[in-house]
Write a protein that holds these residues in place. Structure first.
Motif, PDB file in Angstrom:
ATOM      1  N   LEU A   8      39.999  45.035  36.856  1.00 42.79           N
ATOM      2  CA  LEU A   8      39.590  43.661  37.142  1.00 42.79           C
ATOM      3  C   LEU A   8      38.418  43.284  36.229  1.00 42.79           C
ATOM      4  N   PRO A   9      38.410  42.079  35.644  1.00 44.72           N
ATOM      5  CA  PRO A   9      37.277  41.674  34.798  1.00 44.72           C
ATOM      6  C   PRO A   9      35.945  41.865  35.517  1.00 44.72           C
ATOM      7  N   ALA A  10      34.936  42.302  34.773  1.00 48.39           N
ATOM      8  CA  ALA A  10      33.635  42.638  35.362  1.00 48.39           C
ATOM      9  C   ALA A  10      33.022  41.476  36.128  1.00 48.39           C
ATOM     10  N   SER A  11      33.321  40.236  35.704  1.00 44.14           N
ATOM     11  CA  SER A  11      32.748  39.061  36.374  1.00 44.14           C
ATOM     12  C   SER A  11      33.222  38.926  37.814  1.00 44.14           C
ATOM     13  N   ASP A  12      34.310  39.602  38.163  1.00 39.31           N
ATOM     14  CA  ASP A  12      34.829  39.523  39.530  1.00 39.31           C
ATOM     15  C   ASP A  12      34.875  40.883  40.221  1.00 39.31           C
TER      16      ASP A  12
END
Length: 398
Positions: free
Chosen positions: A162-166
């Protein structure tokens, strides 16, 4: 599709029917979680700590509640035994959690990563079946265990990619449960309708004819699954892209939905023609026996009806009309179930059931466009700001 195709080769027709019913119930639960949490994650401000905490709370509540209901229910009704029911409850939690994580990846339009998660499910489910086959004979419980283990492992993989921003959790102290429920409840209800319809068709066939007949229908559905998977995947893609384009004029998005419907229906019809043409060879190769032609045609017709309706329902939901979409979808699902029941009562032939189910779905798509989207476009076009925006767009185009 592949998991169920393996089942047709190692289970008898009754157990294939039971597995189809169990899998349909899993998809129904996933529809609730996907609509309530996954769609809310896509549309709402998920970086707001209160919204994010609300999403977390609803995921846990939905997964645990479904597990506590589905496992005991299938045991009490005699569909599975006590051990299988317990494993199924675990499968519900992993299945729903993994599905919501897929929706999180889709919100970022990270479809390659979604494919990696799905590949994890495929490889580990087949590996689990191979290990269980080595230890003994495969049964219905083996397939439920394969689903539970592979979905759990895929959830872990999904978290890692999952992208780090989420990839973080919000504190639960001030969870905004109401805001998530206000949007997500209608989407959950809407997302559950199509799996509920298919489960309803299976239940009607089981009650009127028996599990073996449901097994035959499931064999035909497995063979027709590529068309159904194509339509479902494209609809998920459209939801994510419509959510990204919330600032676009509705008239522009409706025209885009029209083009999507034409393209999707054309591709589905062409694929259906090839599917029927290849049936004598591909049918036995995929499911180990010759699927019933009439049932295959019915499932393909159902896929075409969903292709003709899906983009409009998705667009209307994203543009703030999930409650109205639900009402229309509920009516068209009831129409489909009534058509199935009528066919079973009049002809006694369960093979017509998928074809009957396609009637309501097609009518529902037409209704969403005519009753919801077209009046909204006309209202939008009457506003001065919209007319000015259209002039600017026209000038830019020239």
């Amino acid at each position: 599709m592949i998991l169920l195709a393996v089942a047709t080769r190692v289970l008898d027709l009754d157990d294939v029917g039971r597995l189809g019913l169990v899998y349909g119930i899993l998809v129904l639960g996933a529809g609730v979680a996907s609509g309530l949490v996954g769609d809310s994650f896509t549309v709402l401000d998920r970086h707001n700590p209160r919204i994010r905490a609300g999403l977390q709370v609803w995921l846990v509540l939905t997964a645990v509640t479904c597990a506590l209901i589905i496992g005991p229910a299938v045991f009490i009704t005699g569909i599975v035994g006590p051990v299988e029911a317990f494993v199924l409850s675990a499968a519900v939690i992993t299945f729903l959690s993994e599905d919501v994580l897929r929706r999180a990846l889709m919100a970022h339009l990270e479809f390659a990563r979604v494919a990696l998660v799905d590949a994890t499910v495929l490889v580990l489910s087949l590996a689990t079946l191979a290990a269980l086959a080595f230890l003994g004979t495969l049964g219905l419980g083996s397939f439920i265990a394969a689903i539970a283990l592979s979905q759990g492992a895929a959830f872990i993989v999904g978290v890692l990619i999952l992208p780090a921003s989420d990839r973080y959790l919000a504190p639960l102290g001030q969870a905004d449960i109401r805001s998530v429920a206000r949007f997500g409840a209608w989407r959950a209800a809407q997302q559950a309708l199509r799996p509920a319809l298919l489960s309803g068709v299976r239940v009607l066939v089981v009650v009127v004819v028996g599990f073996a007949a449901a097994g035959q229908l499931e064999i035909a559905r497995i063979y027709a699954a590529p068309a159904l998977l194509l339509v479902g995947g494209f609809s998920s893609f459209l939801f994510a892209t419509y959510a990204k384009d919330k600032s676009s004029l509705l008239s522009v998005l409706v025209r885009r939905a029209d083009r999507s419907v034409v393209l999707l229906v054309a591709v589905t019809v062409l694929g259906s023609f090839l599917t029927i043409l290849l049936l004598p060879v591909a049918g036995p190769a995929l499911v180990g026996q010759m699927p019933e032609m009439l049932a295959v045609v019915g499932w393909l017709a159902y896929a075409v009806s969903v292709a003709a309706a899906g983009p409009y329902g998705t667009l209307a939901a994203v543009r703030g009309l999930p409650h109205k979409v639900f009402v229309i979808r509920l009516i068209d699902s009831l129409v489909s179930l009534a058509a199935v029941l009528l066919i079973l009562a009049v002809t006694g032939d369960y093979l017509y059931s998928p074809l009957a189910a396609s009637v309501g779905s097609l009518l529902g798509g037409i209704a969403i466009r005519k009753v919801l989207l077209v009046p909204l476009v006309r209202s939008e076009e009457r506003t001065p700001s919209t007319r000015a925006a259209q002039k600017r767009l026209s000038g830019d185009h020239v």
